[in-house]
Design a protein around this motif. Structure first.
Motif, PDB file in Angstrom:
ATOM      1  N   SER A   1       0.838  -1.188   0.000  1.00  0.00           N
ATOM      2  CA  SER A   1       0.000   0.000   0.000  1.00  0.00           C
ATOM      3  C   SER A   1       0.879   1.246   0.000  1.00  0.00           C
ATOM      4  N   GLY A   2       0.273   2.391  -0.247  1.00  0.00           N
ATOM      5  CA  GLY A   2       0.943   3.679  -0.130  1.00  0.00           C
ATOM      6  C   GLY A   2       2.186   3.828  -0.983  1.00  0.00           C
TER       7      GLY A   2
ATOM      8  N   THR B   1       4.737  15.538   3.164  1.00  0.00           N
ATOM      9  CA  THR B   1       3.471  14.908   3.527  1.00  0.00           C
ATOM     10  C   THR B   1       2.851  14.302   2.278  1.00  0.00           C
ATOM     11  N   VAL B   2       2.722  12.986   2.282  1.00  0.00           N
ATOM     12  CA  VAL B   2       2.275  12.253   1.101  1.00  0.00           C
ATOM     13  C   VAL B   2       0.821  11.833   1.281  1.00  0.00           C
ATOM     14  N   ASP B   3       0.076  11.919   0.216  1.00  0.00           N
ATOM     15  CA  ASP B   3      -1.337  11.532   0.233  1.00  0.00           C
ATOM     16  C   ASP B   3      -1.436  10.011   0.246  1.00  0.00           C
TER      17      ASP B   3
ATOM     18  N   GLU C   1      -4.713   9.805   5.461  1.00  0.00           N
ATOM     19  CA  GLU C   1      -6.179   9.866   5.455  1.00  0.00           C
ATOM     20  C   GLU C   1      -6.745   9.472   6.812  1.00  0.00           C
ATOM     21  N   ARG C   2      -6.141   8.478   7.462  1.00  0.00           N
ATOM     22  CA  ARG C   2      -6.611   8.084   8.795  1.00  0.00           C
ATOM     23  C   ARG C   2      -6.357   9.186   9.819  1.00  0.00           C
ATOM     24  N   LEU C   3      -5.198   9.856   9.720  1.00  0.00           N
ATOM     25  CA  LEU C   3      -4.917  10.962  10.617  1.00  0.00           C
ATOM     26  C   LEU C   3      -5.927  12.090  10.433  1.00  0.00           C
ATOM     27  N   LEU C   4      -6.220  12.399   9.198  1.00  0.00           N
ATOM     28  CA  LEU C   4      -7.161  13.477   8.918  1.00  0.00           C
ATOM     29  C   LEU C   4      -8.558  13.132   9.420  1.00  0.00           C
ATOM     30  N   ALA C   5      -8.953  11.878   9.240  1.00  0.00           N
ATOM     31  CA  ALA C   5     -10.288  11.465   9.675  1.00  0.00           C
ATOM     32  C   ALA C   5     -10.449  11.581  11.184  1.00  0.00           C
TER      33      ALA C   5
END
Length: 251
Positions: A17-18, A177-179, A184-188
């Protein structure tokens, strides 16, 4: 340069992933046979998955030997497996410090030492470690993560010095900072996800998150023949965050 890795075998840890998956796909696109080492190694053809926990030496040695048995050689190792951490120096218990360093730093040592006998036989041996802008810039609420990535940077340089005369080049990439799914989990989980995303974009001078594919292109460059005289460096992929100091935008 779609064929510059023809005949070569690459190992990518954390490659399901990622950034790791993007790097595995890019190396495959350029002609490499790519083995993905991951705790959940479900990947699609033409990638080949091998179950591997980089915190377990036996698991690492079994996986690396399995790659060599399957493909007959190992030429490139991308040490990408890693985890994040948040907080100040006071916010994580000893057990978490040990867990993050075990995966982010000692994991690189385990995979590299298992792969060295094969890399020493390769005419195109290269190791690329995934480091971070956090190794060279002080970021708030990232004490543990920054410490681990600072260690990765120092380890990269030491490995480069140790192995260059064996014909093994060692470098690292320093993403901003990579998308990725982790971001995404941190932002959520943030109180204001939209505001946090805007702040992450704004701290990178080009005004957006880095893509995993951009980091993968840098990995492929450092691992490939075009960078034959590039050794012991960190390559920022951060939209200018490491080196630029822009004036504030006038209102």
């Amino acid at each position: 340069m779609s064929d510059d890795f023809d005949g070569l075998v690459a190992v990518v840890t954390g490659g399901a992933s990622g950034i790791g998956l993007a790097a595995a796909r890019e190396l495959s696109r350029r002609g490499a046979q790519v083995a993905v080492l991951d705790v959940r190694p479900e990947v699609a053809d033409p990638l080949t998955g091998f179950a591997c926990d980089v915190t377990d030496d036996s698991s690492v040695r079994t996986a690396v030997a399995g790659v060599a048995d399957r493909f007959g050689r190992i030429d490139v190792v991308v040490n990408n497996a890693g985890i994040g951490a948040q907080g100040t120096v006071a916010d994580n218990a000893d057990a978490e410090w040990l867990r993050v360093f075990d995966l982010n730093v000692v994991g690189i040592a385990r995979v590299t030492r298992a792969a060295l006998p094969y890399l020493r036989r390769s005419p195109s041996a290269a190791i690329v470690n995934t480091c971070s802008i956090a190794a060279t810039a002080g970021l708030p609420q990232r004490a543990l993560y920054s410490a681990s990535k600072g260690a990765v940077l120092a380890l990269t340089r030491a490995m480069a010095a140790d192995h260059i005369r064996e014909g093994i080049r060692v470098n690292c990439v320093n993403p901003g900072t990579v998308d990725t799914p982790w971001i995404e989990r941190l932002l959520a989980a943030a109180p204001d996800p939209d505001g946090e995303r805007a702040a992450l974009r704004a701290r990178q001078p080009h005004g957006r998150l880095v893509t995993a594919e951009e980091v993968a292109a840098a990995v492929a460059y450092l691992a490939g023949p075009a960078s034959g005289s590039t050794v012991g460096v960190e390559l920022p992929v951060d939209g200018g965050m490491a080196g630029l100091r822009l004036r504030p935008v006038s209102s």
